[in-house]
Write a protein that holds these residues in place. Sequence first.
Motif, PDB file in Angstrom:
ATOM      1  N   ALA A  37       0.858  -1.186   0.000  1.00 50.73           N
ATOM      2  CA  ALA A  37       0.000   0.000   0.000  1.00 50.73           C
ATOM      3  C   ALA A  37       0.891   1.232   0.000  1.00 50.73           C
ATOM      4  O   ALA A  37       2.053   1.176   0.411  1.00 50.73           O
ATOM      5  CB  ALA A  37      -0.922   0.012   1.214  1.00 50.73           C
ATOM      6  N   GLU A  38       0.360   2.316  -0.476  1.00 46.67           N
ATOM      7  CA  GLU A  38       1.076   3.587  -0.475  1.00 46.67           C
ATOM      8  C   GLU A  38       0.371   4.530   0.489  1.00 46.67           C
ATOM      9  O   GLU A  38      -0.794   4.849   0.307  1.00 46.67           O
ATOM     10  CB  GLU A  38       1.116   4.177  -1.879  1.00 46.67           C
ATOM     11  N   LEU A  39       1.107   4.960   1.499  1.00 47.95           N
ATOM     12  CA  LEU A  39       0.552   5.811   2.549  1.00 47.95           C
ATOM     13  C   LEU A  39       1.348   7.110   2.615  1.00 47.95           C
ATOM     14  O   LEU A  39       2.571   7.090   2.754  1.00 47.95           O
ATOM     15  CB  LEU A  39       0.623   5.089   3.889  1.00 47.95           C
ATOM     16  N   THR A  40       0.679   8.245   2.518  1.00 48.61           N
ATOM     17  CA  THR A  40       1.338   9.542   2.541  1.00 48.61           C
ATOM     18  C   THR A  40       0.996  10.282   3.823  1.00 48.61           C
ATOM     19  O   THR A  40      -0.163  10.617   4.065  1.00 48.61           O
ATOM     20  CB  THR A  40       0.928  10.395   1.326  1.00 48.61           C
ATOM     21  N   LEU A  41       2.010  10.527   4.653  1.00 47.71           N
ATOM     22  CA  LEU A  41       1.816  11.345   5.845  1.00 47.71           C
ATOM     23  C   LEU A  41       1.770  12.812   5.432  1.00 47.71           C
ATOM     24  O   LEU A  41       2.520  13.240   4.556  1.00 47.71           O
ATOM     25  CB  LEU A  41       2.940  11.088   6.848  1.00 47.71           C
ATOM     26  N   PRO A  42       0.907  13.603   6.039  1.00 47.24           N
ATOM     27  CA  PRO A  42       0.562  14.924   5.484  1.00 47.24           C
ATOM     28  C   PRO A  42       1.637  15.990   5.658  1.00 47.24           C
ATOM     29  O   PRO A  42       2.450  15.954   6.579  1.00 47.24           O
ATOM     30  CB  PRO A  42      -0.695  15.307   6.267  1.00 47.24           C
ATOM     31  N   ALA A  43       1.593  16.964   4.758  1.00 48.15           N
ATOM     32  CA  ALA A  43       2.425  18.157   4.860  1.00 48.15           C
ATOM     33  C   ALA A  43       1.759  19.145   5.815  1.00 48.15           C
ATOM     34  O   ALA A  43       0.548  19.097   6.048  1.00 48.15           O
ATOM     35  CB  ALA A  43       2.617  18.789   3.486  1.00 48.15           C
TER      36      ALA A  43
END
Length: 459
Positions: A299-305
Amino acid sequence: MHTASKIARITALAVGIAGALAWGQADAAAFQLKENSAKGLGRAFAGSTSAWGDASVVATNPASMRLLDGRQFQADVSAISFSAKMQDGYSGRFAGPGGAGTGMPIQGGNGGDAGMIAPVPATYFHMPFGENDNMHFGMSLTAPFGFKTEYDRTWVGRYHGVKTDLKAVDLGAAFSYDVNPYVSFGVSVFYEHLAIELSNAVDFGAVAYGATNGASAALGLYPGSADGFATIEGKNNAWGYVLGATFSVTEDTNIALSYRSKVKHKIDDGKATFDVPGNVATALQTQARGIFVNTGGKAELTLPASATLSLTHRVNDRWTVMGDLSRTAWAPSFDQVVVDFASNQPDNVLVFGYDDTTFASIGAEYKLSDTITLRGGVAYDQTPTTDAHRDVRVPDVSRRWLSFGLGWTPSEKTEFDFGYTHLFTNAPSINITSATGSTLKGSYDVRGDVLGASINYKF
């Protein structure tokens, strides 16, 4: 084909992955952690990147390393006490796949206190160099994201979540340049390690009942008759950066701007394990081969800016006031996540529907003597969750902060700081239905307190 399609729809969510990447945090919006400084904690993180003398700016705004006095090392630890108890007449019933089923209440308790007391450490090093010390180097070790909740395995909401554990740790190196005594620019690069573990019960009786159009009832398999368990684990390392600029419009006023990048984690070696009752495996072996088997996944998980505006003004020799305003871009990162299983289990698109959030605080410091400083602050911290998307893994709600702090400087080289924050919250509500037809309604009693301590040593 109809049965296979039904199995696909049921299994894609029944394993609990629909909540797998949803964490909550008692002291910052969702699972974001602000607890990187006891000094900042004591004033509700007002002036977090613009105040003098706090080495946490090495990680949060390297341009503000100009506000540090010489070479120094700082170590912080915060103890977060988070309590989350379901209350207020919660109930759960088997509706069954497609609305059919027994209609009987789900057996189980309220899950106990899903919260915990957890330490959050941070360390910083700062060293000025160059002509007139107009350049700065720093290193940091911080935990910007993290959370853990765990319910009783037999609680009434077990199909929605049992354990959620996330840890993100950053190792960073920072550099800044002072254009003059009033303007500085800085950059930090960090390497982030992310680890997650998530589990929940699976109503395999409902899965078998739906897959066989009710024929499994003759085998004693119907909603609520055969619980299993699912656990998902994953980890990844990725790079990120922080950009900062600090302006001293007067000798007594600092304005700081900083931006922390999003961090994209590609989890390629995830692992899903299933505890499936033997009679269920037999009933489903012709309809669902390759489903509910131990498997890998990705899975691809992006922690926020996030972006922060910070202001500090020294009123006189005793009083200093400060404020912070920050914005976290949850929406593009947590609109949805695609989970790809290595088995025959179909891919799943998880819709989170997170909104962007705002954190705002004001605070003050009062120098009681040459060695004692008193601090205080208030803040408003907005949650990214909504009633439509909140679940048991995210009993999150907007909260108000009340903070107090104390600083003690026994010598020119050593400083000790302490901070405390109490969180005031409302009772977030839950109204959700699992893929296997169980419903859960109620509200949460959410409470939080944070206690922090630090030592700063100049050498």
